[in-house]
Scaffold this motif. Structure first.
Motif, PDB file in Angstrom:
ATOM      1  N   ASN A  46       0.999  -1.896   0.142  1.00  0.00           N
ATOM      2  CA  ASN A  46      -0.121   0.021  -0.130  1.00  0.00           C
ATOM      3  C   ASN A  46       0.571   1.842   0.224  1.00  0.00           C
ATOM      4  OD1 ASN A  46      -2.651  -0.256   0.138  1.00  0.00           O
ATOM      5  ND2 ASN A  46      -3.037   1.339   1.655  1.00  0.00           N
ATOM      6  N   THR A  68      -5.698  -0.803  -5.833  1.00  0.00           N
ATOM      7  CA  THR A  68      -6.610  -0.611  -5.391  1.00  0.00           C
ATOM      8  C   THR A  68      -6.055  -0.432  -3.197  1.00  0.00           C
ATOM      9  OG1 THR A  68      -6.554  -2.822  -4.006  1.00  0.00           O
ATOM     10  CG2 THR A  68      -7.728  -2.441  -6.391  1.00  0.00           C
ATOM     11  N   GLU A  69      -7.075  -0.232  -2.350  1.00  0.00           N
ATOM     12  CA  GLU A  69      -6.619   0.392  -1.075  1.00  0.00           C
ATOM     13  C   GLU A  69      -6.216  -0.728  -1.100  1.00  0.00           C
ATOM     14  OE1 GLU A  69     -10.425   0.666  -2.647  1.00  0.00           O
ATOM     15  OE2 GLU A  69     -10.765  -0.536  -1.197  1.00  0.00           O
ATOM     16  N   LYS A 114       2.070   9.989  -1.767  1.00  0.00           N
ATOM     17  CA  LYS A 114       1.202  10.201  -1.775  1.00  0.00           C
ATOM     18  C   LYS A 114       0.884  11.962  -0.386  1.00  0.00           C
ATOM     19  CE  LYS A 114      -0.679   6.147  -0.217  1.00  0.00           C
ATOM     20  NZ  LYS A 114      -0.840   4.350  -0.024  1.00  0.00           N
TER      21      LYS A 114
END
Ligand SMILES: Nc1nc2c(ncn2[C@@H]2O[C@H](COP(=O)(O)OP(=O)(O)OP(=O)(O)O)[C@@H](O)[C@H]2O)c(=O)[nH]1
Ligand SMILES: [Mg+2]
Length: 455
Positions: free
Chosen positions: A227, A246-247, A337
């Motif tokens: 992740n 995806t998360e 992020k």
């Protein structure tokens, strides 16, 4: 040296406006005359329009253009005719078949260039550069191949060869006057000349790792815990949604490899399964795959979410660190992020790169860093300094270097001049092999094995 006539389609098969067919060898003008009308050799190297017909049936195949290159002023050094036909799936094939019916043999891959080398039209390094230019997928590869095609590397090696020959000439005095204690050449002079030549060989050899990487693409492995945003970064660097995002931690199982041009340089980017201790059998296999890629990598992008770890924004990923302890390639730390947690950013280590796959922030900086890390030496050298790009080049230079060192060791040990000179001879031979002055058949076979038909 004229040999049997060969024919090949020089352009790729498929739908296109025009196709180029080449014939080369003994008697190709007569052969072409049996298929083309009108046909005339003179004026040479001048295009004329001609009907192309099958020599046996007389069936019309195409309205084409032809051009004659009498040897030795041709690509191969032999008589050559180039015929431009319409492209597509049928016409070029029928045209080649007509020329085969006229007496030409379909060429082997690289056979035209092989003949060019055998006829002294180009050396082996230029032949390799021809293939590299065709295969180039990134601007840096094209520039490098063109420089080598224009004899950049050949000229440097010839100069180097000249220096070793000069050194041999100095030694020749000592061979001729062995009794004189202090010969006509001061030992210092020999040592200086030796040291200059050695430095040059070593300098060229030092370009080999990045030079070979330039031909093959730098293997850049994106790693980090689940992740961390690895697949998102992979997609952002490629500019396409290649990997699933995806998360859910543990989304990527199989490593995915994709070619990419970054800052003009060729890379092979690999997205990997997130690194963690896992009980899941499939995920464990994925992580083993990640480790294999890490072991083979030229460069690792280690990803961690900027706000993901401890309060301070510092690096907090002991698991990845443990996995990476086995890795020998350079590791570039990437904080992902950054759009989510801008507050943490000031405490990030200054050498870490901050990126966001969502806003694209930091990607240009990351690309620059990637190029500098994988191709820093080439960037420093610029496009003018020659670079060696193949295992064949590296092996020859290693041989030359070993002989030069053997020469110096023998001299220090007081070995007589004639015996030390054999090392210099061997060093020159290694450079001759590299340039391709006299090239044995098996070397030619290896060099031309990867060529395309028609080159
Ligand atoms: N806001 C934001 N979200 C991101 C960014 N990069 C990734 N994400 C999100 O983070 C989650 C994980 O992203 P992935 O790219 O799948 O992460 P990964 O490291 O490949 O994960 P695994 O394959 O499971 O190891 C997804 O929900 C992404 O949408 C980013 O730059 N900004
Ligand atoms: Mg992933």
């Amino acid at each position: 040296m004229l040999t049997d006539p060969i024919v090949a389609l020089a352009t790729p098969p498929g739908r296109s406006a025009v196709a180029l067919i080449r014939i080369s060898g003994r008697g190709v003008f007569a052969l072409a005359a049996s298929c083309l009308s009108p046909f005339h050799v003179e004026p040479a190297r001048t295009v004329f329009r001609a009907q192309l017909r099958h020599p046996a049936s007389g069936e019309a195949i195409d309205d084409s253009l032809a051009c004659c290159f009498p040897g030795p002023h041709s690509y191969t050094g032999e008589d050559v005719v180039e015929i431009s036909t319409h492209g597509g799936l049928v016409v070029p094939g029928a045209a080649v078949a007509a020329l085969v019916a006229g007496g030409a043999r379909p060429a082997e891959p690289g056979e035209f260039t092989r003949r060019a080398v055998l006829n002294g039209k180009m050396d082996l390094l230029q032949a390799e550069a021809t293939a590299d230019l065709i295969d180039a997928g990134a601007p840096a590869q094209r520039r490098r191949a063109l420089q080598q095609l224009e004899r950049g590397l050949s000229a440097r090696l010839e100069a180097l060869r000249g220096e070793i020959l000069d050194l041999e000439a100095l030694i020749a005095y000592e061979i001729d006057f062995p009794e004189e204690d202090e010969g006509p050449v001061a030992p210092d002079r020999v040592r200086r000349a030796w040291s200059v030549a050695r430095e040059r060989v070593a300098g060229l050899l030092a370009t080999a790792p990045e030079g070979e990487r330039l031909r093959e693409g730098a293997l850049c492995v994106i790693a980090g815990r689940p992740n961390a945003g690895k697949s998102s970064l992979f997609n952002a660097l490629l500019g396409t949604e290649r990997a699933i995002v995806t998360e859910i931690p543990g989304t990527t199982r199989d490593a995915i490899e994709a070619p990419a041009v970054i800052a003009g340089f060729p890379f092979r980017l690999v997205d990997t399964a997130g690194l963690r201790q896992s009980q899941d059998r499939v995920e464990r296999l994925g992580i083993e795959g990640s480790q294999r890629y890490l072991a083979a990598s030229d460069l690792v992008l280690l990803c961690e979410e900027v706000g993901g770890g401890g309060r301070s924004g510092e690096w907090t990923d002991p698991v990845s660190d443990a996995f990476l302890s086995q890795v020998r390639s350079p590791v570039l730390r990437v904080r992902t992020k950054v759009d989510l947690d801008p507050i943490q950013r000031p405490s990030v280590h200054p050498s870490d790169v901050c990126v966001s796959a969502v806003t694209g922030e930091g990607l240009d900086e990351l690309k620059r860093r990637l190029a500098a890390e994988a191709f820093g030496r080439l960037l420093q050298l610029g496009d003018v300094e020659p670079v060696v790009t193949r295992a064949r080049h590296r092996a020859a230079l290693e041989r030359a270097l070993a002989e030069l060192d053997g020469f110096e060791a023998a001299r220090s040990a007081g070995v007589d001049a004639a015996a030390t000179a054999t090392h210099l001879r061997a060093a020159v031979t290694a450079l001759d092999d590299l340039i391709g002055v006299v090239t044995p058949d098996d070397v030619l076979d290896r060099v031309f094995a990867s060529f395309c038909v028609g080159k």
